[in-house]
Design a protein around this motif. Structure first.
Motif, PDB file in Angstrom:
ATOM      1  N   GLU A 182     -14.606  55.694  34.902  1.00  0.00           N
ATOM      2  CA  GLU A 182     -15.910  55.514  35.550  1.00  0.00           C
ATOM      3  C   GLU A 182     -16.978  56.255  34.760  1.00  0.00           C
ATOM      4  O   GLU A 182     -16.798  57.419  34.404  1.00  0.00           O
ATOM      5  CB  GLU A 182     -15.862  56.040  36.990  1.00  0.00           C
ATOM      6  N   VAL A 226     -15.458  50.991  35.401  1.00  0.00           N
ATOM      7  CA  VAL A 226     -16.508  50.970  36.416  1.00  0.00           C
ATOM      8  C   VAL A 226     -17.727  51.706  35.879  1.00  0.00           C
ATOM      9  O   VAL A 226     -17.602  52.793  35.298  1.00  0.00           O
ATOM     10  CB  VAL A 226     -16.031  51.632  37.729  1.00  0.00           C
ATOM     11  N   GLY A 228     -22.221  52.343  36.657  1.00  0.00           N
ATOM     12  CA  GLY A 228     -23.402  52.121  37.477  1.00  0.00           C
ATOM     13  C   GLY A 228     -24.533  51.553  36.646  1.00  0.00           C
ATOM     14  O   GLY A 228     -24.760  51.986  35.506  1.00  0.00           O
ATOM     15  N   VAL A 253     -16.441  46.421  36.395  1.00  0.00           N
ATOM     16  CA  VAL A 253     -17.204  46.429  37.642  1.00  0.00           C
ATOM     17  C   VAL A 253     -18.523  47.138  37.395  1.00  0.00           C
ATOM     18  O   VAL A 253     -18.543  48.326  37.041  1.00  0.00           O
ATOM     19  CB  VAL A 253     -16.430  47.138  38.772  1.00  0.00           C
ATOM     20  N   VAL A 255     -21.742  48.466  39.192  1.00  0.00           N
ATOM     21  CA  VAL A 255     -22.234  48.805  40.520  1.00  0.00           C
ATOM     22  C   VAL A 255     -23.758  48.865  40.477  1.00  0.00           C
ATOM     23  O   VAL A 255     -24.336  49.758  39.841  1.00  0.00           O
ATOM     24  CB  VAL A 255     -21.657  50.147  41.006  1.00  0.00           C
ATOM     25  N   GLY A 258     -25.968  52.154  40.994  1.00  0.00           N
ATOM     26  CA  GLY A 258     -25.126  53.336  40.859  1.00  0.00           C
ATOM     27  C   GLY A 258     -25.582  54.220  39.713  1.00  0.00           C
ATOM     28  O   GLY A 258     -25.824  53.745  38.605  1.00  0.00           O
ATOM     29  N   THR A 263     -22.000  56.307  41.559  1.00  0.00           N
ATOM     30  CA  THR A 263     -21.360  54.996  41.407  1.00  0.00           C
ATOM     31  C   THR A 263     -20.144  54.843  42.310  1.00  0.00           C
ATOM     32  O   THR A 263     -19.942  53.785  42.930  1.00  0.00           O
ATOM     33  CB  THR A 263     -20.966  54.769  39.941  1.00  0.00           C
ATOM     34  N   GLY A 267     -20.244  52.087  45.164  1.00  0.00           N
ATOM     35  CA  GLY A 267     -19.390  50.952  44.840  1.00  0.00           C
ATOM     36  C   GLY A 267     -18.005  50.993  45.444  1.00  0.00           C
ATOM     37  O   GLY A 267     -17.080  50.363  44.916  1.00  0.00           O
ATOM     38  N   GLN A 270     -16.492  47.615  46.078  1.00  0.00           N
ATOM     39  CA  GLN A 270     -16.137  46.961  44.826  1.00  0.00           C
ATOM     40  C   GLN A 270     -14.871  47.572  44.236  1.00  0.00           C
ATOM     41  O   GLN A 270     -14.040  46.876  43.660  1.00  0.00           O
ATOM     42  CB  GLN A 270     -17.289  47.065  43.832  1.00  0.00           C
ATOM     43  N   TYR A 271     -14.743  48.887  44.381  1.00  0.00           N
ATOM     44  CA  TYR A 271     -13.522  49.565  43.941  1.00  0.00           C
ATOM     45  C   TYR A 271     -12.306  48.977  44.659  1.00  0.00           C
ATOM     46  O   TYR A 271     -11.295  48.631  44.040  1.00  0.00           O
ATOM     47  CB  TYR A 271     -13.608  51.058  44.269  1.00  0.00           C
TER      48      TYR A 271
END
Length: 320
Positions: A182, A226, A228, A253, A255, A258, A263, A267, A270-271
């Motif tokens: 992330e 992931v 943001g 992904v 976000v 984010g 984020t 999110g 979404q996670y």
């Protein structure tokens, strides 16, 4: 981002003036990149309430000395083979207690979580961390986790700088079920090139390179990236490039809204969706229901059931 900007300008200045020597330049980079401390977000005692303190001791090949890592464990009880475990690798500046909110979110998503402090952070061994030592710390924590949870599916998670460390770990081991990063970058050089002084020729003088873009090609399990859209510290385009370079089953992904720090919370839905799609993870509520079903007492066989079983068994061929 002031510290990272300072790193960029200072590195460029050192490159131009060749001042201070290689050893000093390397130490300065390690200080600016890691910013090791015992600081955490908010009230660390309250944030880590209910978490178990763990200690990981090992002989360091990097320093030749005995090393000790402090970590926090947030696990469910009782734990079954269906409960995945996660090694959480934090980013720069704050100690492991500062990651407690993210640990809880990952726990809510279904993981039991081990988070560690690299040497130089928190209660771990006092030292100035480096790329090599942090990677060694992550490997030691992975070995510790595997030894205590051999039946569980094990995942690697890294936030920001921890994502680069996590990708290195995933490229070295072969027993991970997946990797999640992330707000992570492709390399330190790419991050610094986006700063005000990024046009200066500082690249050859970077000693702590963290080239995740090169190592991501060597991981062997699914990868979830992931980022943001409003991340002002690590540009989301770097996360996308990291995703593009991976060759395993993967998912990116983005976000919306984010930031570098929000984020995960923004999110969360979404996670949850990405974990189900990429890793086929089931929500904790589903796992709990399944465990409850398994725990129900089985009905005792009747005389008719025994007769049917014996008759069927007699008709089967004997094993060789």
């Amino acid at each position: 981002m002031k510290t990272w900007t300072l790193f960029a300008s200072a590195t460029a200045l050192a490159a131009a003036l060749l001042a201070g020597g290689c050893s000093t330049l390397d130490e300065r980079q390690r200080e600016w990149i890691f910013q090791p401390s015992d600081r955490s977000w908010g009230n660390s005692a309250a944030m880590t309430e209910g978490m178990e303190h763990v200690w990981i001791d090992f002989d360091s090949k990097v320093t030749g000395e005995r090393a000790r890592l402090h970590g926090l464990w947030l696990g469910g009880a009782p734990e079954s083979a269906d409960t995945p475990v996660l090694l959480y690798l934090h980013g720069a500046r704050y100690n492991v207690a500062g990651s407690a909110p993210r640990m809880r979110r990952m726990h809510e998503l279904g993981f039991s979580v081990l988070a560690i402090d690299y040497r130089g952070f928190g209660k771990s061994s006092k030292a100035l961390p480096s790329e090599d030592s942090a990677q060694e710390d992550a490997r030691a924590a992975w070995i510790w986790l595997a030894a205590r949870h051999p039946q569980q599916r094990r995942y690697i998670f890294g936030h920001s700088l921890g994502g680069a460390i996590g990708i290195d770990l995933a490229s070295q081991v072969h027993d991970e079920s997946g990797t999640i990063v992330e707000s992570t970058f492709t390399s330190i050089a790419d991050v610094v090139s986006g700063f005000k002084w990024g046009w200066l020729p500082f690249g050859p003088f970077i000693t702590q390179r963290f080239e995740a873009i090169r190592k991501v090609k060597d991981i062997g399990a699914p990868l979830l990236v992931v980022h943001g859209s409003a991340d002002s510290l690590i540009n989301p385009t770097l996360g996308r490039k990291l995703y593009d370079a991976a060759t395993v089953p993967k998912q990116f992904v983005l976000v919306e809204g984010g930031s570098h720090h929000s984020t995960g919370s923004i999110g969360e839905a979404q996670y949850r969706s990405a974990l189900a799609q990429l890793f086929r993870m089931k929500p904790p509520s589903v796992l709990a229901a399944q465990e409850g079903t398994r725990a129900q007492p089985q009905a005792q066989p009747t005389a008719a059931d025994k007769l049917l079983h014996d008759t069927a068994a007699a008709a089967l061929p004997h094993k060789i």
